[in-house]
Design an enzyme around this catalytic site. Structure first.
Site, mmCIF file in Angstrom:
data_model
loop_
_atom_site.group_PDB
_atom_site.id
_atom_site.type_symbol
_atom_site.label_atom_id
_atom_site.label_comp_id
_atom_site.label_asym_id
_atom_site.label_seq_id
_atom_site.Cartn_x
_atom_site.Cartn_y
_atom_site.Cartn_z
ATOM 1 N N HIS A 13 -2.189 -0.792 -5.391
ATOM 2 C CA HIS A 13 -2.245 -0.786 -6.849
ATOM 3 C C HIS A 13 -3.748 -1.481 -7.506
ATOM 4 O O HIS A 13 -3.366 -0.841 -8.744
ATOM 5 C CB HIS A 13 -1.149 -1.909 -6.478
ATOM 6 C CG HIS A 13 -2.209 -3.760 -6.503
ATOM 7 N ND1 HIS A 13 -2.530 -3.780 -5.643
ATOM 8 C CD2 HIS A 13 -2.967 -4.199 -7.768
ATOM 9 C CE1 HIS A 13 -3.086 -5.060 -5.164
ATOM 10 N NE2 HIS A 13 -3.186 -5.282 -6.873
HETATM 11 C C1 UD1 Z 1 -3.295 -7.710 -11.638
HETATM 12 C C2 UD1 Z 1 -4.220 -8.177 -11.231
HETATM 13 C C3 UD1 Z 1 -4.916 -7.772 -10.246
HETATM 14 C C4 UD1 Z 1 -4.008 -8.770 -9.024
HETATM 15 C C5 UD1 Z 1 -2.478 -7.494 -9.416
HETATM 16 C C6 UD1 Z 1 -1.642 -8.170 -7.668
HETATM 17 C C7 UD1 Z 1 -5.758 -8.604 -12.816
HETATM 18 C C8 UD1 Z 1 -7.517 -8.284 -14.179
HETATM 19 N N1 UD1 Z 1 -5.422 -7.543 -12.015
HETATM 20 O O1 UD1 Z 1 -2.460 -6.535 -11.493
HETATM 21 O O2 UD1 Z 1 -5.698 -8.279 -9.572
HETATM 22 O O3 UD1 Z 1 -4.080 -7.718 -7.631
HETATM 23 O O4 UD1 Z 1 -2.161 -8.539 -10.530
HETATM 24 O O5 UD1 Z 1 -0.218 -7.846 -8.516
HETATM 25 O O6 UD1 Z 1 -5.522 -9.924 -13.392
HETATM 26 N N2 UD1 Z 1 4.395 -4.964 -14.848
HETATM 27 C C9 UD1 Z 1 5.571 -5.469 -13.935
HETATM 28 N N3 UD1 Z 1 5.681 -6.599 -14.203
HETATM 29 C C10 UD1 Z 1 5.487 -7.805 -13.464
HETATM 30 C C11 UD1 Z 1 3.724 -7.724 -14.289
HETATM 31 C C12 UD1 Z 1 3.553 -6.500 -14.643
HETATM 32 O O7 UD1 Z 1 6.320 -4.388 -14.499
HETATM 33 O O8 UD1 Z 1 5.768 -9.024 -14.014
HETATM 34 C C13 UD1 Z 1 4.101 -3.763 -14.697
HETATM 35 C C14 UD1 Z 1 3.230 -3.945 -16.669
HETATM 36 O O9 UD1 Z 1 4.123 -2.790 -16.937
HETATM 37 C C15 UD1 Z 1 1.585 -3.879 -16.402
HETATM 38 C C16 UD1 Z 1 1.402 -3.267 -14.995
HETATM 39 O O10 UD1 Z 1 2.511 -3.809 -14.452
HETATM 40 O O11 UD1 Z 1 1.174 -3.237 -17.354
HETATM 41 C C17 UD1 Z 1 0.314 -3.973 -14.219
HETATM 42 O O12 UD1 Z 1 0.229 -5.068 -14.005
HETATM 43 P P1 UD1 Z 1 -0.813 -5.976 -14.630
HETATM 44 O O13 UD1 Z 1 -0.669 -7.521 -14.841
HETATM 45 O O14 UD1 Z 1 -1.604 -5.826 -16.034
HETATM 46 O O15 UD1 Z 1 -1.775 -6.088 -13.796
HETATM 47 P P2 UD1 Z 1 -2.007 -5.598 -11.914
HETATM 48 O O16 UD1 Z 1 -2.245 -3.930 -11.574
HETATM 49 O O17 UD1 Z 1 -0.363 -6.210 -11.895
#
Ligand code: UD1
Length: 391
Positions: free
Chosen positions: A227
């Site tokens: 991821h």
């Molecule tokens: C975040 C953390 C990362 C961690 C990861 C674990 C930061 C900078 N990054 O990255 O360190 O390893 O979480 O998962 O804090 N989304 C959903 N549902 C959710 C949350 C997110 O669908 O509950 C989708 C959204 O489209 C979002 C994308 O996932 O834009 C990425 O989520 P985001 O929280 O921005 O970063 P992660 O890549 O999950």
């Protein structure tokens, strides 16, 4: 005495759960009059969920699996750019702090919620004298030395905003000393994520995930997660890695629970038809299901930080699809190998493991399931003589 604990994203929940459990045990010992309890003060825990992760699969199921209490406060921030998400958490968290006036704020890990809340707590004033809570960072001192990772920025800044730094491995002690953090702030306590692993590894055996995925009890399979923006946000890089994994899957089934970010990129880059032939794609899995799959895997391929540590503790071979790690003990002592993004190197390392030549490993010092009680003991020592900092 009030201790506010912040969680926000998936990797926070298993790090915070043992701390909340240790607080509950402390209070229970006081209630029954256990004389071994060093402090006579009960702790009022306040659990704040920022809502950085909000799905049932990325958040809700972890509360159920880990037995976490319902958050006292939910900030509901959701997704956004780094700046928007961090800023929104800071704004909403500030009013929670003013309302609750805790003695200490505990942040865990390296996600945006960690940094946002540490910054707010370090700069807030509850009164004209500048009273503020102490800030404790759990999982302090880790460094990948790669500032292109958002988490690296979060780690460095959180550490330098914190009053108490709880370190999981010896490299963290060296990093913090080199950065000039006063030694009296630093405590090597072990790893609360490993506390959760110890607490739940038996229960994980009740998971029926292997049957649900069509794996027999004796099936050999690889488990993969991916991821990191560096691996999934560029179509050429993601396609190369996925092709390599397809090759591996021709030899051994690969189970791939897909993170929402990765799922979105696979769709965006129209890789849907190219993956899934031999690779078993699933939704993100809950804690117990994933732990069960990890325990029984022949091999784990990942770019996660925490999974490098969990596999080391379980003695399962881990091939890490990154150029570096902030958790070097998983390589020097554990079962982890850093192979980078080159599919040829990923496959070569995986094949070596599957041919019965895994890297031997041992469990690092203090990864013994008791990090959280050590943390609570230190917090009590710090808080009792000096409930607030006056600057
Ligand atoms: C975040 C953390 C990362 C961690 C990861 C674990 C930061 C900078 N990054 O990255 O360190 O390893 O979480 O998962 O804090 N989304 C959903 N549902 C959710 C949350 C997110 O669908 O509950 C989708 C959204 O489209 C979002 C994308 O996932 O834009 C990425 O989520 P985001 O929280 O921005 O970063 P992660 O890549 O999950």
């Amino acid at each position: 005495m009030k201790i506010l604990i912040v969680v926000g994203a998936r990797p926070n929940f298993m790090k915070a759960a043992p701390i909340i459990a240790a607080i509950a045990r402390h209070n229970e010992r006081l209630r029954i009059g256990d004389r071994r309890e060093p402090s006579a003060e009960p702790i009022e825990p306040i659990l704040v969920h920022t809502g950085q992760h909000y799905d049932q699969l990325m958040s809700g199921s972890f509360f159920t699996d880990l037995g976490l209490p319902k958050p006292d406060v939910h900030l509901d921030v959701g997704s956004g750019s780094h700046a928007a998400q961090t800023a929104e958490i800071m704004k909403r968290f500030e009013s929670v702090l003013i309302r609750t006036t805790p003695d200490m704020v505990v942040v865990v890990g390296d996600v945006n919620s960690t940094l946002a809340c540490a910054l707010v707590a370090a700069k807030i004033s509850f009164d004209a004298a500048g009273a503020r809570p102490l800030v404790a960072h759990v999982e302090a001192g880790l460094r990948s030395f790669d500032r292109s990772m958002p988490e690296e920025i979060n780690r460095v800044l959180t550490d330098h905003a914190s009053d108490l730094l709880f370190v999981t491995e010896e490299s963290g002690l060296r990093n913090l000393q080199r950065e000039g953090v006063p030694p009296q702030k630093i405590h090597f306590v072990g790893n609360t994520m490993i506390d959760s692993l110890f607490a739940f590894r038996e229960q994980a055996e009740t998971s029926t995930i292997r049957q649900a995925l069509g794996l027999r009890a004796d099936s050999r399979y690889a488990l993969m997660t991916l991821h990191r923006p560096a691996n999934v946000d560029r179509p050429d890089v993601l396609l190369d890695i996925m092709r390599g994994i397809e090759d591996l899957a021709a030899e051994c089934p690969v189970v791939f629970p897909v993170h929402p970010r990765t799922r979105a990129r696979i769709r965006e880059f129209r890789l849907d038809s190219g993956v899934g032939t031999h690779v078993v794609l699933t939704e993100p899995l809950g804690y117990l299901d994933f732990l069960c799959l990890m325990k029984h895997a022949a091999l784990v391929v990942t770019d996660s930080g925490g999974i490098q540590e969990e596999t080391t503790c379980l003695g399962i071979a881990c091939v890490t699809v990154r150029e570096n790690t902030e958790r070097p003990v998983t390589c020097t002592e554990g079962t982890n190998q850093i192979v980078g993004q080159d599919p040829a190197r990923i496959i070569a390392a995986a094949r070596e493991v599957l041919r019965g030549q895994p890297k031997p490993g041992r469990v690092p010092r203090l990864w013994d399931g008791h990090a959280a009680p050590r943390i609570i003991e230190i917090i009590l020592r710090e808080l009792l003589p000096r409930p607030v900092v006056r600057s």
